[in-house]
Write a protein that holds these residues in place. Structure first.
Motif, PDB file in Angstrom:
ATOM      1  N   UNK A  84      -4.109 133.004  45.403  1.00 54.15           N
ATOM      2  CA  UNK A  84      -3.016 132.075  45.127  1.00 54.15           C
ATOM      3  C   UNK A  84      -3.538 130.676  44.809  1.00 54.15           C
ATOM      4  N   UNK A  85      -4.488 130.216  45.636  1.00 57.42           N
ATOM      5  CA  UNK A  85      -4.960 128.833  45.495  1.00 57.42           C
ATOM      6  C   UNK A  85      -6.465 128.788  45.665  1.00 57.42           C
ATOM      7  N   UNK A  86      -7.137 128.022  44.814  1.00 56.67           N
ATOM      8  CA  UNK A  86      -8.579 127.869  44.985  1.00 56.67           C
ATOM      9  C   UNK A  86      -8.989 126.505  44.424  1.00 56.67           C
ATOM     10  N   UNK A  87      -8.431 125.454  45.008  1.00 50.40           N
ATOM     11  CA  UNK A  87      -8.777 124.056  44.731  1.00 50.40           C
ATOM     12  C   UNK A  87      -9.340 123.835  43.334  1.00 50.40           C
ATOM     13  N   UNK A 118      -2.028 119.028  37.177  1.00 46.84           N
ATOM     14  CA  UNK A 118      -1.427 118.430  38.368  1.00 46.84           C
ATOM     15  C   UNK A 118      -0.194 119.255  38.747  1.00 46.84           C
ATOM     16  N   UNK A 119       0.759 118.629  39.416  1.00 49.04           N
ATOM     17  CA  UNK A 119       1.880 119.406  39.975  1.00 49.04           C
ATOM     18  C   UNK A 119       3.251 119.050  39.422  1.00 49.04           C
ATOM     19  N   UNK A 120       3.331 117.994  38.631  1.00 53.82           N
ATOM     20  CA  UNK A 120       4.660 117.546  38.191  1.00 53.82           C
ATOM     21  C   UNK A 120       4.527 116.696  36.939  1.00 53.82           C
ATOM     22  N   UNK A 121       5.690 116.384  36.369  1.00 53.20           N
ATOM     23  CA  UNK A 121       5.700 115.521  35.185  1.00 53.20           C
ATOM     24  C   UNK A 121       5.194 114.126  35.515  1.00 53.20           C
ATOM     25  N   UNK A 290       8.963 127.528  36.031  1.00 50.75           N
ATOM     26  CA  UNK A 290       9.634 127.424  37.333  1.00 50.75           C
ATOM     27  C   UNK A 290       8.687 127.234  38.497  1.00 50.75           C
ATOM     28  N   UNK A 291       7.386 127.420  38.272  1.00 46.57           N
ATOM     29  CA  UNK A 291       6.429 127.058  39.324  1.00 46.57           C
ATOM     30  C   UNK A 291       5.949 125.635  39.039  1.00 46.57           C
ATOM     31  N   UNK A 292       5.570 124.889  40.095  1.00 43.29           N
ATOM     32  CA  UNK A 292       5.204 123.485  39.873  1.00 43.29           C
ATOM     33  C   UNK A 292       3.868 123.365  39.147  1.00 43.29           C
ATOM     34  N   UNK A 293       3.864 122.608  38.096  1.00 41.87           N
ATOM     35  CA  UNK A 293       2.613 122.360  37.373  1.00 41.87           C
ATOM     36  C   UNK A 293       2.795 121.214  36.384  1.00 41.87           C
ATOM     37  N   UNK A 294       1.819 120.335  36.316  1.00 46.03           N
ATOM     38  CA  UNK A 294       1.780 119.310  35.275  1.00 46.03           C
ATOM     39  C   UNK A 294       0.458 119.431  34.558  1.00 46.03           C
ATOM     40  N   UNK A 314      -3.964 120.435  44.462  1.00 42.30           N
ATOM     41  CA  UNK A 314      -3.287 121.657  44.010  1.00 42.30           C
ATOM     42  C   UNK A 314      -3.382 121.913  42.505  1.00 42.30           C
ATOM     43  N   UNK A 315      -3.890 120.941  41.745  1.00 44.87           N
ATOM     44  CA  UNK A 315      -3.944 121.100  40.287  1.00 44.87           C
ATOM     45  C   UNK A 315      -4.695 122.360  39.897  1.00 44.87           C
ATOM     46  N   UNK A 316      -4.188 123.050  38.877  1.00 43.32           N
ATOM     47  CA  UNK A 316      -4.851 124.274  38.432  1.00 43.32           C
ATOM     48  C   UNK A 316      -4.564 125.445  39.342  1.00 43.32           C
ATOM     49  N   UNK A 317      -3.508 125.336  40.126  1.00 43.92           N
ATOM     50  CA  UNK A 317      -3.110 126.417  41.033  1.00 43.92           C
ATOM     51  C   UNK A 317      -2.995 127.744  40.273  1.00 43.92           C
TER      52      UNK A 317
END
Ligand SMILES: Cc1ncc(COP(=O)(O)O)c(C=O)c1O
Length: 441
Positions: A84-87, A118-121, A290-294, A314-317
């Protein structure tokens, strides 16, 4: 779910959730109706009381490929089984590399680019802002009246959408100058297009002169179609002209495509309608369906960070990256750019007829399925019909249509791009009835 149905208008369960929400959640949610999402498919969303709504907002221009798309769902589930996540900014993972390669290839400009996730606009804009200052070593930013770039301090400083957004948050980041956008329905210079010869774009030359662009101005940021200001489409040559001023004066040109990206306007990115090649493009919303990403996509030569000068956790999740790759593939396979264009033209035709017939509709403008309808009390004075807009939105909601306000007196028509034409027509019909009812008093 086949279409909107309001079977339980009292909405006891939805209302109870709204009450609990207000106790414990610090949002400033402003929609004037109790929409509580429980399940969704395509363009339809059901609430816990069994009501089904047609969503003309795509949950704020996010669900471009529709809710619950099977390909996106499968990509998320497959990825969740593995990792799911790997920094993404500290370690490496293939998913974000694949996505970056894809973004580099589909964004305008056949030149080397690099991506920051990143995670958002707002965060994608923060990154662009910092990069522009760092690369140019200049302090000032140019932006537009009406601009909305997000709520963090940098992004908020670049915004000039509603006074409320900035109230009591000063001091903001200094050295941001806002100039009028090409909002032709309410021209800041009281001119008319095309006889104005795009004076608002020309005026930038004057600004750049007064502010010593070569020494002071790092970048200009523009939404190719202004979003939160009211879905404002500039005349065809506006962006090319401001891009040309930027090039002449050594100012970086940033396009904020957070809301316009991913086929929303009938091209993958709205910049492509206007033939411009931004130095930096900011992305989010529909990017990961719909998943968070910028994502901030920059010319490689501009992206000259020192190692460690910009980062996040969380960037690149991986889940978001998997969803984004699947969503872009759906857009390409289903040819959603053409579809947005065709459906947009169809909707615009009906909405222009509504404008001709209704005393309340002052302006209808749009590109693809990014359409704004502006309500006025009087077509001559253009006085904003703020209270009427709210009543139209509530009336539409009571009949199963989710409309999101934009600007002070506009609504946005931004359904999923793969919406059925019959559902699109049904939604426009609900809007027409709501406008007629409110106009009748
Ligand atoms: C053009 C634009 N930029 C940036 C943002 C901020 O995005 P977020 O809400 O994900 O921070 C928005 C949000 O509406 C937007 O429309």
């Amino acid at each position: 779910m086949k279409g909107p149905v309001i079977s339980n208008p009292a909405r006891p369960k939805a209302n109870a959730i709204v009450q609990r929400h207000k106790q414990v959640i610090m949002t400033s949610t402003m929609v004037p109706y109790p929409i509580v999402g429980e399940c969704a498919e395509g363009a339809l969303v059901s609430d816990p009381d069994g009501n089904v709504y047609l969503d003309f907002s795509s949950a704020v221009a996010v669900m471009n490929v529709g809710y619950n798309h099977p390909d996106v769902k499968k990509a998320i589930l497959d990825q969740a089984e593995r990792l799911v996540h790997f920094a993404g900014n500290d370690y490496y993972n293939a998913r974000q590399v694949e996505l970056a390669e894809k973004l580099v290839s589909i964004t305008p400009g056949d030149f080397p680019k690099q991506v920051f996730f990143s995670n958002s606009g707002a965060e994608s804009v923060e990154c662009a802002f910092k990069l522009a200052r760092r690369h140019t070593k200049k302090p000032c930013m140019l932006s537009f009246l009406g601009a909305f770039h997000g709520r963090t301090f940098g992004a908020l400083s670049l915004s000039a959408c509603q006074a409320l957004h900035k109230k009591h948050f000063s001091p903001l980041v200094p050295q941001v100058l806002h100039v009028p956008y090409a909002y032709c329905y309410r021209c800041a210079y009281d001119l008319e297009y095309p006889s104005c010869d795009l004076w608002c774009a020309k005026y930038l030359d004057e600004v750049a002169l007064r502010y010593s662009a070569s020494e002071d101005i790092a970048a200009l940021i523009a939404e190719p179609v202004q979003g939160e200001a009211g879905y404002i489409v500039p005349p065809q040559k506006f962006l090319a002209q401001i891009e040309s001023t930027c090039r002449k004066k050594g100012i970086l040109f940033i396009a904020d495509e957070v809301q316009t990206g991913f086929a929303r306007t009938g091209k993958m990115f709205a910049s492509q309608h206007f033939g411009v090649y931004p130095d930096i493009i900011t992305l989010s919303k529909a990017l990961a369906a719909g998943l968070p990403m910028g994502a901030t996509v920059s010319r490689a030569e501009t992206a000259d960070w020192d190692e460690g000068s910009h980062s996040n956790t969380m960037g690149g999740n991986l889940l978001s990256a998997a969803a984004a790759l699947a969503s872009i593939s759906v857009i390409e396979k289903m040819n959603l750019c053409d579809r947005a264009q065709e459906l947009g033209e169809h909707a615009m035709k009906r909405l222009r007829e509504l404008k001709d017939e209704s005393r309340l509709v002052g302006d209808v403008r749009g590109l693809g399925l990014m359409i704004g309808v502006e309500f006025v009390k009087d077509k001559g004075t253009k006085e904003r019909a703020i209270e009427e807009t709210e009543r139209i939105i509530v009336e539409a909601f009571n009949n199963g249509l989710i409309l999101l306000p934009v600007g002070l007196n506009c609504v946005r028509i931004a359904p999923p791009l793969n919406i059925d034409i019959s559902l699109l027509d049904q939604g426009i019909g609900i809007l027409e009835n709501a406008v007629d009812k409110v106009a009748a008093g």
